[in-house]
Design a protein around this motif. Sequence first.
Motif, PDB file in Angstrom:
ATOM      1  N   GLY A  13       1.951   5.711  -0.429  1.00 42.29           N
ATOM      2  CA  GLY A  13       2.914   5.537   0.645  1.00 42.29           C
ATOM      3  C   GLY A  13       2.594   6.333   1.897  1.00 42.29           C
ATOM      4  N   ARG A  65      -0.542  -3.347   6.995  1.00 37.46           N
ATOM      5  CA  ARG A  65      -0.567  -1.907   6.682  1.00 37.46           C
ATOM      6  C   ARG A  65      -1.640  -1.162   7.484  1.00 37.46           C
ATOM      7  N   ASP A  83       1.190   3.164   4.492  1.00 37.97           N
ATOM      8  CA  ASP A  83       1.679   2.684   3.198  1.00 37.97           C
ATOM      9  C   ASP A  83       0.525   2.526   2.206  1.00 37.97           C
TER      10      ASP A  83
END
Length: 124
Positions: A13, A65, A83
């Motif tokens: 994350g 991402r 992420d």
Amino acid sequence: RLAESGGGLVQVGGSLRLSCATSLRTLSNVNMGWFRQAPGKERELVAAISGNGGGTTYAESVKGRFTISRDTTNNTVFLQMNDLKPWDSAVYYCTAKIVYSGNYLYRGTQYDYWGQGTQVTVSS
């Protein structure tokens, strides 16, 4: 000619930004790309950007991402990775390909120059 930096260890994350400094004289007709290779897996193209920065392409697994960008003033290319997932762990390589036009976005894998790579490890 290419030197990556910015790799490291990050939790799931999290985010990292990779940088690639190039000694190539001009980037206007040079496509830049980022590849990665995990142990036991084939090398894959993660993202690429055209000479003028107007065109980009991404692997499906990183769309939304990762973002590739370039600073032509400082001859640097970046890969912003957000992420992060465990399967993003790999050695990331910066690459460059001479093309005929700054508008052209090369989508292949036959690049002319490669950096030595930087390790990205995502821990769960």
